[in-house]
Design a protein around this motif. Structure first.
Motif: not given
Length: 124
Positions: A52-58, A82-84, A99-107
């Protein structure tokens, strides 16, 4: 070989196209894009998700709260999430952790780094 299913929750079409382009470089991956939290919940209920990849602002829910909703809808705890986000590294790390994400990717995403990270998360 089983195709790995990646769900990207992202309402910006340009970011979704970029992710599609990155995943096309990784054989055996299929990308589904959900443009809202509601669509993501529907896709989780309907089928298998391997990452799962998830943007912060939806438009309908914050990515910071969406993961808990998707887990409640049946997304297994074993599926990495992962939070993107365009937030800074330090903010992204704190948000992902809290918020329980395993990691993140930054744009903006670095293609080579994203592919390496993708391998790591899909091969877990």
């Amino acid at each position: 070989m089983t195709t790995r299913q990646v769900l990207y929750v992202e309402d910006d079409p340009v970011n979704a196209m970029l992710m599609q382009g990155i995943l096309e470089l990784r054989p055996g991956c299929s990308l589904q894009v959900a443009r809202s939290g509601a669509e993501a919940r529907r896709l989780v209920i309907q089928g298998r998700v391997d990452l799962l990849l998830c943007d912060l602002h939806l438009p309908d829910v914050g990515g910071d709260g969406l993961l808990a909703q998707l887990r409640a809808e049946g997304l297994p705890e074993s599926v990495p999430a992962l939070l993107v986000t365009a937030e800074s590294e330090s903010v992204a790390a704190q948000l992902a952790r809290s918020h329980g994400y395993d990691g993140y990717w930054t744009k903006p995403l670095d293609v080579a780094a994203t592919l390496r990270s993708l391998e790591h998360w899909l091969d877990r």
